[in-house]
Design a protein around this motif. Structure first.
Motif: not given
Length: 259
Positions: A20-31
């Motif tokens: 549920l953490d959009q900042d995390f999910l939309l970060g470069d590491a989660m591409r």
């Protein structure tokens, strides 16, 4: 001594559930994860509808039904092709839980809307693989709502367009149409795709914007590469070309590319 408040811990971004953490999910590491999510979401919906194979229709988003010059003719032929392919290709019938030769487009306006519209008029489902653009592209109102997808990554959109395609029918268009056309031709040329028939609608248009024969004459492609596609002027002729190239209603054309 009173218990300290844990509000700082509870409100910290690190405490959010990862899903549920959009900042995390939309970060470069989660591409890579986002890429997989885009694949899986569309894949599950297509399987739920029993879509085994498609006929992909490309063309300009700028073409209008009442547009100038040849635009109205291109729109009309794309619409008629959507009807014809849906009725005769197997998309209308749910045969043993599967549908073949379902019309698939980029989901936008113009030629894409015309082909999706034709499928609706035939009583068949159709697919819209939409893409998020800087100037927001809205889905056309004709693709089946449950089969209308929005992608962020062009590469994943291309994968879904290619992996079930039994055929490709290309109407006049601009950079996006050329991009998709040459993507499939390259997969064919390099053996990364089965012999999927490709039909270009309106030979005079294509001959005026791309001199394919010159590419062969200069040795930039093999003469045999000119046989990777055929021309048609009408919806009926395009359908006949696909049948002549081996397309069979109610079954996939062959193994799909490892894209």
């Amino acid at each position: 001594m009173p218990q300290p408040s844990n509000e700082a811990q509870r409100s910290s971004p690190s405490y959010r559930l990862a899903a549920l953490d959009q900042d995390f999910l939309l970060g470069d590491a989660m591409r890579g994860v986002r890429f997989q999510l885009e694949f899986e979401k569309a894949e599950r919906a297509l399987k739920a509808w029993g879509v085994r194979s498609t006929i992909v229709v490309f063309g300009s988003a700028r073409v209008r039904e009442d547009g100038p010059g040849s635009q109205s003719r291109w729109y009309a032929e794309a619409r008629r092709f959507g009807v014809l392919a849906s009725l005769q290709g197997g998309a209308v019938q749910d045969s043993g839980g599967v549908r073949d030769n379902v019309i698939a487009t980029g989901g936008g306006p113009g030629i894409m809307a015309a082909a999706n519209r034709g499928a609706v008029e035939a009583g068949a489902p159709s697919i819209g693989f939409n893409i998020t653009l800087p100037t927001e592209q809205e889905p056309n109102p004709w693709s089946t709502p449950e089969l209308t997808f929005r992608f962020h990554y062009f590469a994943m959109r291309k994968m879904h367009l290619a992996m079930r395609a039994n055929a490709l029918v290309v109407f006049p268009g601009g950079f996006g149409t050329f991009d998709e056309l040459f993507e499939i031709l390259t997969l064919r040329q390099t053996g990364k795709a089965p012999p999927v028939p490709v039909v270009l609608v309106d030979k005079s248009f294509w001959g005026s914007v791309i001199t394919f024969d010159r590419l062969a004459a200069e040795g930039l492609i093999a003469p045999a590469d000119l046989e990777l596609f055929a021309y048609a002027e009408t919806a009926e002729e395009a359908w006949a070309r696909l049948l002549a190239a081996g397309l069979e209603p109610g079954r996939p054309l062959g193994p799909k590319p490892e894209v």
